[in-house]
Design a protein around this motif. Sequence first.
Motif, PDB file in Angstrom:
ATOM      1  N   PHE A   1      49.593 -12.187   7.862  1.00 21.80           N
ATOM      2  CA  PHE A   1      48.265 -12.716   8.214  1.00 21.80           C
ATOM      3  C   PHE A   1      48.252 -13.232   9.650  1.00 21.80           C
ATOM      4  O   PHE A   1      47.360 -12.890  10.444  1.00 21.80           O
ATOM      5  CB  PHE A   1      47.891 -13.827   7.231  1.00 21.80           C
ATOM      6  CG  PHE A   1      46.717 -14.671   7.682  1.00 21.80           C
ATOM      7  CD1 PHE A   1      45.468 -14.118   7.895  1.00 21.80           C
ATOM      8  CD2 PHE A   1      46.885 -16.038   7.908  1.00 21.80           C
ATOM      9  CE1 PHE A   1      44.391 -14.906   8.316  1.00 21.80           C
ATOM     10  CE2 PHE A   1      45.823 -16.824   8.330  1.00 21.80           C
ATOM     11  CZ  PHE A   1      44.579 -16.249   8.534  1.00 21.80           C
ATOM     12  N   LEU A   2      49.246 -14.022  10.025  1.00 20.35           N
ATOM     13  CA  LEU A   2      49.274 -14.618  11.364  1.00 20.35           C
ATOM     14  C   LEU A   2      49.557 -13.576  12.442  1.00 20.35           C
ATOM     15  O   LEU A   2      48.972 -13.623  13.530  1.00 20.35           O
ATOM     16  CB  LEU A   2      50.316 -15.736  11.417  1.00 20.35           C
ATOM     17  CG  LEU A   2      49.966 -16.976  10.593  1.00 20.35           C
ATOM     18  CD1 LEU A   2      51.132 -17.956  10.565  1.00 20.35           C
ATOM     19  CD2 LEU A   2      48.721 -17.646  11.140  1.00 20.35           C
ATOM     20  N   ALA A   3      50.451 -12.626  12.151  1.00 23.48           N
ATOM     21  CA  ALA A   3      50.738 -11.567  13.133  1.00 23.48           C
ATOM     22  C   ALA A   3      49.509 -10.693  13.344  1.00 23.48           C
ATOM     23  O   ALA A   3      49.213 -10.276  14.471  1.00 23.48           O
ATOM     24  CB  ALA A   3      51.924 -10.727  12.661  1.00 23.48           C
ATOM     25  N   THR A   4      48.768 -10.422  12.282  1.00 23.12           N
ATOM     26  CA  THR A   4      47.553  -9.615  12.404  1.00 23.12           C
ATOM     27  C   THR A   4      46.479 -10.381  13.185  1.00 23.12           C
ATOM     28  O   THR A   4      45.753  -9.804  13.996  1.00 23.12           O
ATOM     29  CB  THR A   4      47.026  -9.215  11.016  1.00 23.12           C
ATOM     30  OG1 THR A   4      48.062  -8.545  10.286  1.00 23.12           O
ATOM     31  CG2 THR A   4      45.826  -8.294  11.133  1.00 23.12           C
ATOM     32  N   ALA A   5      46.393 -11.679  12.943  1.00 23.37           N
ATOM     33  CA  ALA A   5      45.443 -12.501  13.693  1.00 23.37           C
ATOM     34  C   ALA A   5      45.765 -12.467  15.183  1.00 23.37           C
ATOM     35  O   ALA A   5      44.866 -12.449  16.032  1.00 23.37           O
ATOM     36  CB  ALA A   5      45.471 -13.935  13.178  1.00 23.37           C
ATOM     37  N   HIS A   6      47.045 -12.446  15.496  1.00 22.72           N
ATOM     38  CA  HIS A   6      47.466 -12.428  16.903  1.00 22.72           C
ATOM     39  C   HIS A   6      47.212 -11.070  17.557  1.00 22.72           C
ATOM     40  O   HIS A   6      46.651 -10.995  18.652  1.00 22.72           O
ATOM     41  CB  HIS A   6      48.947 -12.785  17.006  1.00 22.72           C
ATOM     42  CG  HIS A   6      49.520 -12.651  18.376  1.00 22.72           C
ATOM     43  ND1 HIS A   6      49.164 -13.488  19.423  1.00 22.72           N
ATOM     44  CD2 HIS A   6      50.405 -11.768  18.897  1.00 22.72           C
ATOM     45  CE1 HIS A   6      49.810 -13.133  20.507  1.00 22.72           C
ATOM     46  NE2 HIS A   6      50.566 -12.093  20.223  1.00 22.72           N
ATOM     47  N   HIS A   7      47.607 -10.005  16.893  1.00 22.89           N
ATOM     48  CA  HIS A   7      47.531  -8.665  17.490  1.00 22.89           C
ATOM     49  C   HIS A   7      46.202  -7.959  17.236  1.00 22.89           C
ATOM     50  O   HIS A   7      45.885  -6.980  17.927  1.00 22.89           O
ATOM     51  CB  HIS A   7      48.669  -7.781  16.953  1.00 22.89           C
ATOM     52  CG  HIS A   7      50.038  -8.230  17.369  1.00 22.89           C
ATOM     53  ND1 HIS A   7      50.526  -8.035  18.640  1.00 22.89           N
ATOM     54  CD2 HIS A   7      51.024  -8.869  16.676  1.00 22.89           C
ATOM     55  CE1 HIS A   7      51.756  -8.532  18.723  1.00 22.89           C
ATOM     56  NE2 HIS A   7      52.074  -9.044  17.548  1.00 22.89           N
ATOM     57  N   GLU A   8      45.455  -8.434  16.240  1.00 26.35           N
ATOM     58  CA  GLU A   8      44.182  -7.813  15.846  1.00 26.35           C
ATOM     59  C   GLU A   8      44.367  -6.346  15.480  1.00 26.35           C
ATOM     60  O   GLU A   8      43.469  -5.531  15.659  1.00 26.35           O
ATOM     61  CB  GLU A   8      43.129  -7.971  16.958  1.00 26.35           C
ATOM     62  CG  GLU A   8      42.763  -9.419  17.237  1.00 26.35           C
ATOM     63  CD  GLU A   8      41.617  -9.560  18.222  1.00 26.35           C
ATOM     64  OE1 GLU A   8      41.360  -8.611  19.000  1.00 26.35           O
ATOM     65  OE2 GLU A   8      40.961 -10.620  18.213  1.00 26.35           O
ATOM     66  N   ASN A   9      45.538  -6.029  14.948  1.00 26.30           N
ATOM     67  CA  ASN A   9      45.864  -4.653  14.582  1.00 26.30           C
ATOM     68  C   ASN A   9      47.051  -4.692  13.630  1.00 26.30           C
ATOM     69  O   ASN A   9      48.089  -5.293  13.959  1.00 26.30           O
ATOM     70  CB  ASN A   9      46.191  -3.844  15.841  1.00 26.30           C
ATOM     71  CG  ASN A   9      46.559  -2.414  15.527  1.00 26.30           C
ATOM     72  OD1 ASN A   9      47.694  -2.134  15.163  1.00 26.30           O
ATOM     73  ND2 ASN A   9      45.602  -1.509  15.684  1.00 26.30           N
ATOM     74  N   VAL A  10      46.936  -4.048  12.472  1.00 28.19           N
ATOM     75  CA  VAL A  10      48.003  -4.115  11.473  1.00 28.19           C
ATOM     76  C   VAL A  10      49.259  -3.393  11.947  1.00 28.19           C
ATOM     77  O   VAL A  10      50.380  -3.852  11.713  1.00 28.19           O
ATOM     78  CB  VAL A  10      47.515  -3.524  10.131  1.00 28.19           C
ATOM     79  CG1 VAL A  10      48.672  -3.458   9.127  1.00 28.19           C
ATOM     80  CG2 VAL A  10      46.390  -4.364   9.553  1.00 28.19           C
TER      81      VAL A  10
END
Length: 294
Positions: free
Chosen positions: A11-20
Motif C-alpha cells: 500500500f505505501l510503496a504504491t502510494a509513493h510510486h503511483e504504479n503497482v
Amino acid sequence: MRYTLRQLEVFLATAHHENVSRAADSLAMSQSAASGALRELEQQFDVQLFDRIGKRLRLSELGRQLRPAAEDLQARARTFEQSLTGDEVSGRLQVGATLTIGNYLAVPMIADFRQRYPGADIALTVANTAAIAEGVANFELDIGLVEGEFVHPDLHSQHWQADELVVFAAPGHPLARRRALSDRDLLQLEWIVREPGSGTRQTFERAMHGLLPELRIVLELQHTEAIKRAVEAGLGVGCLSRISLVEAFARGSLMPLRVPGRDFSRQLNIVLHRHKYHTAGLRHWLQLCRERAH
C-alpha cells in the motif's frame, strides 16, 4: 489481524510510486503478487484505497487519511525488528536539506552520525525549500533542514539555528573598500542571486523591501558555488549565507560589503511530519541537530 505488514508495505510503496509495477520492483516482488496483496487488502475491508487513472494510481480520500497511520505502523514494526536484532540504529534515514545546509552543514553531520552509528545508512536529498517540504509531507523524507519559510497543515517547523546573508563582491570591485553601502549604492549594483523559490532568495527579497522593483538583477543561478564564481569573475555582486562564504573570505577571493540599513538575518529550521513516528535513527539525528545548533 485481518491485514499483514506485507500488505501495508505494498500500500505505501504504491502510494509513493503511483504504479503497482514500480512498487513491486521496489519491494523485490512480482507485479502479480503486489497487485494481489493490494486487492486483498481492499477486498477484506470492502474499501477503495486508490483511484485508478489510466496506468497511475492516486490515493483516494480514504487512502490519504490512512497513509499516516500506515507509515507509523511500518516504522514501529521496523523499530521492533531492530530491537530484536540488537541493532538500535540501523536502516535508512532519509534526510532532506536545502542547498546551503546540504553543502555546508549536512555532510559533516552525516560523517559524525555514521561514525557514532555504523549500522545507519543516511540518504541526503538536496533541493529548495518547497521540494523538501513536499518530500516530508509525502513521507519520502524523514526530516527536512530548510532555510525558507512555508505553510503546510501536516508539517511542523521548529527553529534550529540562526543564520544571516552577506552581500559580497570581488576584491577589485569599485565598492569593495567602501565602509558601508547606502540604498543608493545598492540600486547602482548589478546583482547575481539565487532563483525564486529558494530560501536564500526569500530572505534577500525581504531584506531589500522597497528596493526590489528597481534592483538590477542580471543573473539568477541555482547553485551557490556558481554565484561565487560569477562574482569572483567581476560579473556583479552576490548575497548568500555567511556559512557558504567563510572560506572565500579567509582566502580573500571575495570580500563582504557592509549594508547596515538592511536586515539579512534568518532562521534555519527543522521540518517534521506531524504524524511521523520517530524511529531510533530519527531521534538520534535530532539529538545531533541539537548539538550542532547555536
